[in-house]
Design a protein around this motif. Sequence first.
Motif, PDB file in Angstrom:
ATOM      1  N   LEU A 146       0.838  -1.202   0.000  1.00 23.09           N
ATOM      2  CA  LEU A 146       0.000   0.000   0.000  1.00 23.09           C
ATOM      3  C   LEU A 146       0.871   1.250   0.000  1.00 23.09           C
ATOM      4  O   LEU A 146       0.551   2.254  -0.646  1.00 23.09           O
ATOM      5  CB  LEU A 146      -0.930   0.021   1.228  1.00 23.09           C
ATOM      6  N   CYS A 150       0.654   4.486  -2.495  1.00 25.73           N
ATOM      7  CA  CYS A 150       0.448   5.837  -1.935  1.00 25.73           C
ATOM      8  C   CYS A 150       1.566   6.765  -2.372  1.00 25.73           C
ATOM      9  O   CYS A 150       1.319   7.927  -2.722  1.00 25.73           O
ATOM     10  CB  CYS A 150       0.522   5.811  -0.412  1.00 25.73           C
ATOM     11  N   ILE A 166      -6.235   4.994  -6.288  1.00 27.58           N
ATOM     12  CA  ILE A 166      -5.601   3.686  -6.083  1.00 27.58           C
ATOM     13  C   ILE A 166      -6.679   2.609  -6.047  1.00 27.58           C
ATOM     14  O   ILE A 166      -7.636   2.702  -5.276  1.00 27.58           O
ATOM     15  CB  ILE A 166      -4.797   3.628  -4.764  1.00 27.58           C
ATOM     16  N   LYS A 167      -6.516   1.625  -6.895  1.00 30.23           N
ATOM     17  CA  LYS A 167      -7.436   0.479  -6.894  1.00 30.23           C
ATOM     18  C   LYS A 167      -6.768  -0.610  -6.074  1.00 30.23           C
ATOM     19  O   LYS A 167      -5.595  -0.915  -6.299  1.00 30.23           O
ATOM     20  CB  LYS A 167      -7.672  -0.004  -8.329  1.00 30.23           C
ATOM     21  N   TRP A 168      -7.505  -1.183  -5.128  1.00 31.26           N
ATOM     22  CA  TRP A 168      -6.911  -2.137  -4.197  1.00 31.26           C
ATOM     23  C   TRP A 168      -6.245  -3.295  -4.921  1.00 31.26           C
ATOM     24  O   TRP A 168      -6.823  -3.818  -5.859  1.00 31.26           O
ATOM     25  CB  TRP A 168      -7.994  -2.684  -3.249  1.00 31.26           C
ATOM     26  N   ASN A 170      -2.914  -2.079  -5.274  1.00 33.51           N
ATOM     27  CA  ASN A 170      -1.919  -1.069  -5.631  1.00 33.51           C
ATOM     28  C   ASN A 170      -1.820  -0.731  -7.120  1.00 33.51           C
ATOM     29  O   ASN A 170      -0.746  -0.443  -7.610  1.00 33.51           O
ATOM     30  CB  ASN A 170      -0.541  -1.463  -5.088  1.00 33.51           C
ATOM     31  N   TRP A 268      -3.786   5.817   1.792  1.00 32.89           N
ATOM     32  CA  TRP A 268      -4.455   4.868   0.897  1.00 32.89           C
ATOM     33  C   TRP A 268      -5.952   5.137   0.857  1.00 32.89           C
ATOM     34  O   TRP A 268      -6.568   5.166  -0.212  1.00 32.89           O
ATOM     35  CB  TRP A 268      -4.162   3.424   1.336  1.00 32.89           C
ATOM     36  N   ARG A 269      -6.536   5.350   2.063  1.00 25.22           N
ATOM     37  CA  ARG A 269      -7.994   5.588   2.115  1.00 25.22           C
ATOM     38  C   ARG A 269      -8.346   6.874   1.367  1.00 25.22           C
ATOM     39  O   ARG A 269      -9.379   6.961   0.714  1.00 25.22           O
ATOM     40  CB  ARG A 269      -8.476   5.670   3.570  1.00 25.22           C
ATOM     41  N   ASN A 272      -8.014   6.025  -2.473  1.00 24.06           N
ATOM     42  CA  ASN A 272      -8.583   4.800  -3.041  1.00 24.06           C
ATOM     43  C   ASN A 272      -9.842   5.059  -3.859  1.00 24.06           C
ATOM     44  O   ASN A 272     -10.600   5.990  -3.600  1.00 24.06           O
ATOM     45  CB  ASN A 272      -8.880   3.796  -1.913  1.00 24.06           C
ATOM     46  N   THR A 274     -11.743   2.212  -4.471  1.00 26.04           N
ATOM     47  CA  THR A 274     -12.326   0.880  -4.307  1.00 26.04           C
ATOM     48  C   THR A 274     -13.420   0.866  -3.231  1.00 26.04           C
ATOM     49  O   THR A 274     -14.481   0.258  -3.432  1.00 26.04           O
ATOM     50  CB  THR A 274     -11.212  -0.132  -3.931  1.00 26.04           C
TER      51      THR A 274
END
Length: 327
Positions: A146, A150, A166-168, A170, A268-269, A272, A274
């Motif tokens: 992650l 990021c 960011i799509k989970w 990475n 990341w959150r 993201n 996703t």
Amino acid sequence: MKYKILEELKKQKESYVSGQKLSVILNVSRTAIWKHIVELRNEGYSIAAVSRKGYKLNNSNDILNMYELSGIQNIRYYESVSSTNDIAKQLAVSGSSEWTVVVADNQTAGKGRLGRKWITTPKKGIWMSILLKPCIPPWEIQLMTLAASCAVALALKDTVNVDAGIKWPNDVLIEGKKVCGILLEMNSEADRINHIVAGIGINFSHEMHDFPKELANTATSVKISLNNNGRDIEGIKRYDIIKAVIKRMKELYEQIQIGNAQPVLDGWRKYNVTLGKNVKVIYHNKEYTGIATELTNEGNLTVLCEDGIKRTISSGEVSVRGLMNYI
Ligand code: BT5
């Protein structure tokens, strides 16, 4: 000497500097200046030469070499390699220290995850691998994955001012298309990581026709996305993005090393695309659809599946409806 001339040309930005002035500043003959200009051109630099005006470095130059990358500690530059990850792994085995960074202008066998291929267009992208030796247990590796995505999203904001997603776990996307892929490879024992190689591929100056047909609907480059928004890539250099990725990765990495995963999870959150979306996941070889509800503190993804069961996935495939090729 040729790089001293380059330095002077860079200082002048968009204006001409005369051969006479260069020869005085650098204390060499005008003929010597000309010889070095020819050498720089042979290295790929576009330099205009106009009589009575002098020389001007074209702003569209985007050259990678040891000189341009010299600010980076332990940098290794190659014109062409099989895969920068493979070179970084070899360097790890022969004792290179962490934060050794391998950059290449081309890869002949670029790798994706799970045996897939990474399409490398020569000189049009950032193909790099970072060697790391983190003091964390192998089961926390997901945080490093992650962190890498990021770092790329932050670096693209810092240098190009684009909002990436960011799509989970990475993939880094711009406007729903993949601009960057990350391949993390780990060498570990049961409870100790020997080393990690974080391979990062960023499509930079590709035109749409540079991508093969099968990527036409799913891939993009920094240039394509800027052009779509009426902006130009001129003046933006791959080495600036490389330096920014390393800087951002260091910041996140140092926090993970002292047990603080918060900046990575928060970052990341924030970026993201996703969470909250309709997703298709593979769990224990079975396909499920549902809503991605949460990123756990370990970096795993929780999906509330249509059968009512919440499943937490730690690796594998996640397609997000409306993004790339999941309709
Ligand atoms: C990845 O795998 O996205 C990881 C890619 C890592 C590339 C870097 S470059 C430097 C370092 N050295 C290497 O050899 N690798 C790393 P994955 O999630 O499995 O995605 C692979 C899939 O992305 C392929 O099957 C294609 O569908 C698509 N793809 C391939 N090349 C692409 C490109 N240039 N741009 C966008 N999508 C691409």
